[in-house]
Design an enzyme around this catalytic site. Structure first.
Site, PDB file in Angstrom:
ATOM      1  N   GLU B  90       0.803  -1.231   0.000  1.00 41.77           N
ATOM      2  CA  GLU B  90       0.000   0.000   0.000  1.00 41.77           C
ATOM      3  C   GLU B  90       0.830   1.273   0.000  1.00 41.77           C
ATOM      4  O   GLU B  90       0.512   2.223  -0.704  1.00 41.77           O
ATOM      5  CB  GLU B  90      -0.947   0.017   1.216  1.00 41.77           C
ATOM      6  CG  GLU B  90      -2.234  -0.760   1.030  1.00 41.77           C
ATOM      7  CD  GLU B  90      -2.052  -2.257   1.190  1.00 41.77           C
ATOM      8  OE1 GLU B  90      -0.927  -2.690   1.519  1.00 41.77           O
ATOM      9  OE2 GLU B  90      -3.032  -2.991   0.989  1.00 41.77           O
ATOM     10  N   HIS B 159      -9.914  -5.669  10.917  1.00 44.30           N
ATOM     11  CA  HIS B 159     -10.552  -5.491   9.611  1.00 44.30           C
ATOM     12  C   HIS B 159     -11.893  -4.782   9.698  1.00 44.30           C
ATOM     13  O   HIS B 159     -12.694  -4.880   8.778  1.00 44.30           O
ATOM     14  CB  HIS B 159     -10.747  -6.856   8.929  1.00 44.30           C
ATOM     15  CG  HIS B 159      -9.470  -7.489   8.491  1.00 44.30           C
ATOM     16  ND1 HIS B 159      -8.611  -8.079   9.365  1.00 44.30           N
ATOM     17  CD2 HIS B 159      -8.909  -7.602   7.258  1.00 44.30           C
ATOM     18  CE1 HIS B 159      -7.559  -8.546   8.693  1.00 44.30           C
ATOM     19  NE2 HIS B 159      -7.711  -8.266   7.411  1.00 44.30           N
TER      20      HIS B 159
END
Lengths: 395, 367
Positions: B90, B159
């Site tokens: 990322e 998450h």
């Protein structure tokens, strides 16, 4: 260096021998427009990783060498002046000076066009000037005035010049490398046939995001050149204390690399030209510029607690980039010592004038606190410290 | 703007008669239902078609057809130069996206979930959000960061976080969060066209939900203005603000409240930054009571900002303290019963609204 030049046999040698004779005869010599090729050898050969090193024989000419001299003199004088301004408290916050490293900036520009992009770290003053930034823009920005390249909103670490494809000026160590690979991506996307040079230091060389960006650049064959300006110290930490492998030109692994004497502007030029050609065809390449900064990391760092004064003066005596070019110019009789000193005097005046002008320049209008938060403000409200007192509508 | 005014009029008459979100009402012969997923996909498709500078980047967006199938078919249509599969890096690919935006391209960077955006947050904030300001307008960053945000189902603590308040606190960013298909289409198209960095917070659980859309919404020029909230349901007794999935919950809560004679006005924020303080305050000045609803952590959340805004602008109009419904102040647990306690439920919104209307039930015993 003189020995190696005697050893090479180029046709221009005979022309040089005639020059002293000619100079004695001519009263008026065009010292900066002569483009007769001169061949010079770099100080040391290039060391290559996963590629064939370019030749250490570099083509140059009087015009180029004198431009190098002048440009580096401007950069040197500018940084030293900034030191004084900082101590006089006219420059605040951070100020990271580049003196000693000028050859990287000028050598690179000689190999590039303004279609190529450059992005660098916070040690950006000279790189900005190399991209045609003016001295006024530099000093005004450093002093937080309207005429600054970022209109006083950025400061020392945030110089930009988009019309010359100079993308800053970044304060977060290493962030500029993925950004630079993004510029290269865009150049390829737009089929611009140009490259991006992303500069970073030996400290940033260990950043994970660099390897992430290099990996993607290699996978996608991006025209990105990663240039490690290795001045051997990441702030106060010597390279051997920060990097298990300080052979930064090899750290790309699958990506080729070249180690370059970063104090030799001609070596820098040769390496950058080589890298540009490589990157356009074969994707990313790493250049390690072996360079040195005379100042500490920033103005808050004396630079002598982790380095010996002997080391610093040693580099200044043996490897100073401006002195190297001066010797070359004198050796090839492209100008006299006096002419070079005159150039330096001229440069000093230019810098002093720019500072004087910058000092007169006003600070930004208070309304500018709220300008450029967005490119398109949508008419929303923004607030000052006391929102009942200070509100603005963003255009 | 004309298109939006028309939409509002349509929408408002729609609201008064529509009892529930899931019931299809056709007012014109061409009223259609599309999923949020299809809404997003069609928005990406149309914007890529209209502007060759738009490209997509992210993990599995290409050959896999998108982790949640949002980018389905786009690789086949636009080719690998415009739909790019990235490695799982990322920080690297977000930086590359921002650099491409510096040069003038219009990247749409997908985070598989916004939890992973934390790996790249320096580029979102320091490289993207602040650049236009630091460069005094030289370097604008026309990038969109999109992906699912907030809780899904049973995916655990790492998450499930909602990033709305983190990103919305940062000047230089625009933060949008759609609820239904119309929002998804209109806001994503607006985000891609916007010259500033936009954080576009979707919701995984909404991807599969269908919503009716008018012909106008389906038109390729359809766009929703950034910075304007939508009154999904008009009411007079209490204002409920929400975004994303919680809008659906708020609407259901409003139906339940109506049975008890409480008419709630439900505001779909759509835009977290800029926040439509004007619509919120106007509503509170009408209803005099406010319940803010969000999925994310309560401290320093979106509701906190809305509450402060209303207290500053409309204090005299408040007849009751502002109520905040938010996710529980704990990392998201896995066990289903605990997870249920960690996110707002419809009954929480109903209870808070009743409290705001001084019609509360006695407090439950502490756990």
């Amino acid at each position: 260096m003189a020995l190696s030049q005697l050893a090479s046999s180029s046709p221009s040698r005979s022309v040089n021998l005639l020059k002293p004779l000619l100079s004695a005869i001519s009263l008026h010599r065009p010292i900066s427009t002569d483009t007769t090729p001169i061949t010079v050898e770099t100080s040391v050969p290039f060391t290559a990783h996963q590629c064939e090193a370019p030749s250490r024989t570099v083509q140059t000419n009087a015009q180029e060498l004198l431009n190098f001299f002048r440009d580096m003199a401007v950069m040197r004088r500018m940084e030293i002046a900034a030191d004084s301004l900082y101590k006089a408290k006219l420059i605040r916050g951070f100020c990271h000076l580049y003196d000693g490293q000028e050859a990287v900036a000028v050598g690179m520009e000689a190999a590039l066009t303004k279609k190529d992009c450059i992005i660098t770290s916070y040690r950006d003053h000279c790189t900005f000037v190399g991209r045609d930034g003016t001295l006024l823009e530099v000093f005004a920005e450093l002093m937080g005035r309207q005429a600054g390249c970022s209109k006083g909103k950025g400061g020392s670490m945030h110089f930009y010049k988009k019309d010359s494809n100079f993308y800053g000026g970044h304060g977060i160590v290493g962030a500029q490398v993925p950004l630079g690979c993004g510029l290269a991506f865009a150049q390829k996307y737009c089929k611009d046939e140009a490259v991006t040079f992303a500069l970073y230091g030996d400290g940033a060389a260990n950043q994970g995001q660099l390897f992430e960006a290099l990996n993607i650049s290699a996978l996608w064959n991006l025209p990105a050149i990663l240039v490690c300006e290795n001045n051997h110290y990441g702030m106060g930490t010597a390279e051997w204390r920060a990097a298990k492998s300080p052979a930064y030109y090899k750290r790309g692994d699958y990506a080729p690399g070249l180690k370059v004497d970063g104090m030799d502007a001609l070596a820098v030029k040769q390496a950058c030209a080589f890298a540009k050609e490589h990157a356009l065809k074969n994707g990313p390449i790493i250049l390690e510029m072996d360079t040195y900064r005379y100042h500490g990391h920033s103005m808050s760092d004396p630079g002598s607690t982790y380095r010996t004064r002997d080391e610093i003066t040693g580099v200044r005596q043996e490897r100073d980039p401006i002195e190297r070019i001066r010797k070359l110019i004198l050796l090839h009789d492209l100008a006299t010592e006096k002419e070079l000193k005159d150039i330096e005097k001229e440069v000093r005046k230019e810098v002093d004038d720019a500072i004087a002008q910058a000092k007169e320049n006003p600070v930004p209008e208070p309304s500018k606190l709220f300008s450029d938060v967005y490119a398109k403000g949508l008419g929303v409200e923004s607030f000052g410290a006391d929102r009942k007192e200070v509100r603005a509508t963003l255009a | 703007m004309y298109a939006i005014a028309r939409q509002r009029i349509l929408g408002q008459s729609f609201q008064k008669m529509r009892p529930a979100v899931s019931v299809l009402r056709s007012y014109s012969s061409a009223a259609k239902q599309i999923t949020v997923r299809d809404a997003l996909n069609s928005a990406l498709d149309e914007e890529m078609s209209a502007d060759p500078k738009v490209f997509l980047m992210g993990e599995e967006v290409g050959e896999y057809q998108g982790a949640y199938k949002i980018t389905k078919g786009l690789l086949e249509k636009y080719g690998p130069e415009r739909v790019l599969d990235t490695p799982i890096t990322e920080a690297g690919f977000t930086g590359i996206g921002v650099g491409a935006a510096y040069y003038g391209l219009k990247p749409v960077v997908e985070f598989m979930t916004f939890n992973f955006s934390m790996q790249a947050i320096d580029h979102i904030i320091n490289s993207a959000a602040k650049s236009n300001y630091m460069s005094a307008g030289q370097i604008s960053v026309p990038i969109v960061f999109r992906g699912p945000n907030g809780a899904a189902a049973g995916v655990g603590a790492q998450h499930s976080q909602c990033y709305a308040s983190w990103y919305a606190s940062c000047p230089g960013l625009k933060v949008l969060s759609p609820y239904n298909s119309e929002d998804a289409r209109g806001l994503l198209k607006a985000a891609i066209r916007d010259p500033d960095p936009v954080v576009f917070l979707e919701n995984e659980l909404l991807y599969g939900e269908s919503f009716p859309v008018s012909d106008e919404v389906l038109d390729s020029s359809f766009c929703i203005p950034i910075g304007k909230a939508k009154i999904e349901r008009e009411g007079k007794d209490v204002t409920i603000t929400a975004f994303s999935k919680m809008v659906g919950y708020a609407l259901k809560a409003a139906e339940i409240l109506e049975k008890d004679g409480i008419y709630a006005e439900v505001i779909n924020l759509r835009s977290i930054r800029p926040l439509d303080r004007s619509t919120i305050n106007t509503s509170v000045r009408k209803t005099n009571r406010l319940v803010t609803v969000e999925e994310g952590f309560p401290q320093h959340g979106v509701g906190a900002e809305i509450c402060a805004s209303v207290v500053e602008e409309s204090f005299a109009y408040l007849d009751a303290p502002v109520e905040r419904i938010a996710g529980a102040d704990v990392p998201m647990p896995y066990a289903a019963n605990l997870e249920r306690m960690a996110v707002p439920q419809i009954e929480d919104i109903v209870r808070a609204a009743k409290r705001a209307c001084y019609r509360s039930v006695p407090l439950a015993a502490a756990a």
